[in-house]
Enzyme design. Structure first.
Site, short mmCIF file in Angstrom:
data_model
loop_
_atom_site.label_atom_id
_atom_site.label_comp_id
_atom_site.label_asym_id
_atom_site.label_seq_id
_atom_site.Cartn_x
_atom_site.Cartn_y
_atom_site.Cartn_z
N HIS A 39 9.76 29.10 12.85
CA HIS A 39 9.01 29.78 13.83
C HIS A 39 8.23 28.99 14.76
O HIS A 39 7.00 29.32 15.58
CB HIS A 39 8.00 30.81 13.05
CG HIS A 39 8.66 31.68 12.24
ND1 HIS A 39 9.34 32.71 12.53
CD2 HIS A 39 9.25 31.58 10.92
CE1 HIS A 39 10.19 33.25 11.74
NE2 HIS A 39 10.08 32.41 10.73
N GLY A 80 0.83 -1.20 0.06
CA GLY A 80 -0.04 0.01 0.13
C GLY A 80 0.70 1.30 0.09
O GLY A 80 0.79 2.07 -0.75
N GLU A 94 6.00 2.74 9.22
CA GLU A 94 5.31 1.59 8.90
C GLU A 94 6.13 0.43 8.48
O GLU A 94 5.90 -1.00 8.69
CB GLU A 94 4.21 1.60 7.80
CG GLU A 94 2.72 0.55 7.89
CD GLU A 94 1.53 0.87 7.08
OE1 GLU A 94 1.57 0.85 5.87
OE2 GLU A 94 0.57 1.30 7.94
O1 F6P Z 1 -3.81 -0.11 8.37
C1 F6P Z 1 -2.75 -0.15 7.54
C2 F6P Z 1 -3.02 0.01 6.12
O2 F6P Z 1 -3.19 -1.48 5.82
C3 F6P Z 1 -1.93 0.53 5.06
O3 F6P Z 1 -0.65 -0.40 5.17
C4 F6P Z 1 -2.60 0.81 4.06
O4 F6P Z 1 -1.74 1.50 3.29
C5 F6P Z 1 -3.80 1.10 4.51
O5 F6P Z 1 -4.25 0.42 5.73
C6 F6P Z 1 -5.05 1.30 3.53
O6 F6P Z 1 -5.27 -0.07 3.08
P1 F6P Z 1 -6.08 -0.28 1.75
O7 F6P Z 1 -5.64 0.15 0.57
O8 F6P Z 1 -6.12 -1.81 1.75
O9 F6P Z 1 -7.60 0.21 2.29
#
Ligand code: F6P
Length: 546
Positions: free
Chosen positions: A379, A262, A348
């Site tokens: 600032h 992701g 992550e």
């Molecule tokens: O909760 C973490 C996660 O799994 C991420 O690794 C990922 O980018 C995000 O949630 C969103 O996941 P998805 O694209 O499956 O909705």
């Protein structure tokens, strides 16, 4: 023996102990310090000369990467080995931007034809939206696009779309990520459902935030368009069964494979909003910048390799010097979301406590990553960077040229400020000089001594600077790929899996089990089973419980 107990690590720690008192400034007595401790590729320069790294430290770090098997790990990643072992997946975001036809195989199949086909599908869709040949259910041209996603399905495209604002000539793009209804409510407020396209971006198509926002957006579209709402939907996902169950036409679904993580996904369909905003040709430039960084990463020798050197500053600062965070400070307003994007990419990926084999790591892993654009940060929190008790290695980013050719005075001031900050962190202000300033201000005796304490800066605070010609799509691609590979190299040195994220699961599970306690549908026993704090907060935040 674990990685950090090797003789090389011990030698590196000893070397640090022996050289900790050498000031950063005195390292520039060697006239070629800047040339020797900086590296450049395709116009992107990494200056790491304002750190305490010296030739001995770099040779030891080079040995550490060799002992960690970095060269093999790089080959394994690029050729599609299943290096994400806990999910049994290859890690091939680099294939999404590969500029070669050399096959890249997963389970015996070349992945490139499908990637190229999807890119083509994205381009046809994006260009048709941009030129108005794809029209809304009411026959109007789409003026606005809302991307609904979270984490990797939001941070990358939101960051990159903002970064490339000077190239926008397509529909306006909006990003909704937060489960908090305020986010979607505020976004929808200014928009017309008749001219708005909604992209639902979720790798899994199960993420509660995204699915909740998607249902709300669908309701908003239907209230005006009825069944015509489906012409206003598209999806980006690996889960085609779920996108079709949601009612999205197959030709409006842009798929990708599970070997794209992701937080590494903006190079493919997750980047669709970027392409809609800047056009297919600019998006290809963005991919080219990343591909150029990939080639550099695979071929450049250790000292000239930007991702490896950036990673070495990280290992040196966090494992050897004991600094626990890194500040990302872009002197580029359009990179305002870059620190947030890097928080996911870095934390992550490398926020892990176990090695590849599941045993506890005997050393620190990923640092805390944070930051804000300069000069605003100056600032706000730079006070701590300059005089706080913690040393925070800073990473500055700055362009030689701004997009605003008529505002060169702004850019000159911006560059001066950026350079002044890294210089001030390094130089500090000695007690003697602080005394002289206090005396000039009229302080004498004890008061002068006290004031001198407040006016002193220890200095010797390290930073690196990334300098690039201009924030173009190509440069942005280079920068993101640079940080992706930096995180990878650090993960290899720390001996962990940078590509899974099990730590996000527990909170998600508990949120599901808490919902009945929040909406009042749970039995009394479920409420009693919770700890006192959770019970107390539940009664404060919800209607009275049994
Ligand atoms: O909760 C973490 C996660 O799994 C991420 O690794 C990922 O980018 C995000 O949630 C969103 O996941 P998805 O694209 O499956 O909705």
């Amino acid at each position: 023996m674990t990685q950090t107990q090797t003789q090389t690590w011990q030698l590196l720690a000893q070397h640090r102990a022996q050289t900790a008192d050498v000031s950063l400034l005195s390292r520039f007595d060697a006239p070629d310090r800047f040339q020797a401790f900086s590296a450049e590729t395709d116009g992107l320069l990494l200056d790491y000369s304002k750190t305490a790294l010296d030739t001995t430290a770099l040779s030891l770090l080079e040995r550490i990467t060799a002992e960690a098997g970095l060269a093999d790990r790089i080959s394994q990643m690029f050729r599609g080995d299943k290096i994400n072992t806990t999910e049994d997946r290859a890690v091939l975001h680099t294939a999404l931007r590969a500029q070669t036809d050399e096959p890249i195989k997963v389970d015996g199949d070349d992945v490139l034809p499908a990637i190229r086909q999807t890119l083509q599908q994205m381009e046809s869709f994006a260009e048709a939206l941009r030129d108005g040949s794809i029209r809304s259910g009411t026959g109007a041209k789409f003026t606005d696009v809302i991307n609904i996603g979270i984490g990797g399905s939001d941070l990358g495209p939101a960051m990159a779309t903002l970064a490339l604002a000077p190239y926008h000539d397509g529909p306006r793009c909006h990003f909704v990520s937060n489960l908090d209804g305020a986010h979607i409510a505020d976004t929808l407020k200014g928009l017309d459902p008749q001219t708005t396209l909604v992209i639902i971006a979720s790798k899994t198509f199960t993420t509660i935030e995204t699915m909740t926002n998607a249902r709300t957006a669908l309701g908003w579209l239907r209230a005006t368009l009825g069944d015509g709402a489906s012409a206003h939907l598209a999806a980006v996902s690996t889960a085609r069964d779920k996108t079709s169950a949601f009612g999205i036409a197959p030709e409006r679904v842009f798929g990708f494979a599970d070997w794209v993580g992701g937080r590494y996904s903006l190079w493919g369909p997750v980047g669709l909003p970027i392409m809609i905003a800047i056009g297919a040709e600019n998006f290809r430039q963005f991919l080219s910048g990343a591909a150029a960084m990939d080639r550099h990463f695979r071929t450049a020798p250790f000292r000239e390799n930007l991702p490896v050197m950036l990673a070495m500053t990280g290992v040196w600062h966090h494992n050897i010097c004991g600094y626990d965070s890194r500040a990302i400070l872009p002197y580029d307003q359009r990179l305002a979301r870059f620190p947030a994007y890097l928080q996911q990419l870095d934390m992550e990926s490398n926020g892990k406590s176990v090695a590849l084999d599941g045993s506890p790591l005997p050393h620190d892993s990923g640092p805390i990553v944070w930051g804000e654009p300069g000069t605003n940060g100056q600032h706000a929190f730079y006070q701590l960077l300059h005089q706080g008790t913690r040393v925070v290695p800073a990473e500055f980013l700055i362009a030689a040229e701004a997009h605003e050719g008529d505002l060169t005075d702004h850019h000159q001031l911006l560059v001066s400020n950026c350079l002044a900050q890294s210089e001030a962190l390094m130089l500090g202000r000695a007690r003697k000089e602080a005394r002289a300033i206090a005396a000039k201000r009229g302080f004498t005796g004890d008061a002068l001594e006290q004031m001198a304490g407040h006016l002193s800066f220890t200095g010797n605070r390290p930073s690196v600077t990334l300098a690039y010609p201009k924030l173009t799509p190509f440069v942005l691609g280079q920068l993101i790929a640079l940080y992706e590979h930096r995180v990878f190299v650090e993960g290899v040195v720390w001996g962990l899996n940078s590509f899974d994220q099990w730590g996000v699961e527990l909170g998600k599970e508990l949120a599901v089990s808490l919902l009945p306690l929040v909406d009042g549908s749970a039995q009394a026993e479920a409420y009693e089973a919770k700890d006192g704090s959770t019970r107390g907060l539940l009664s404060k935040l919800t209607h009275p419980h049994p």
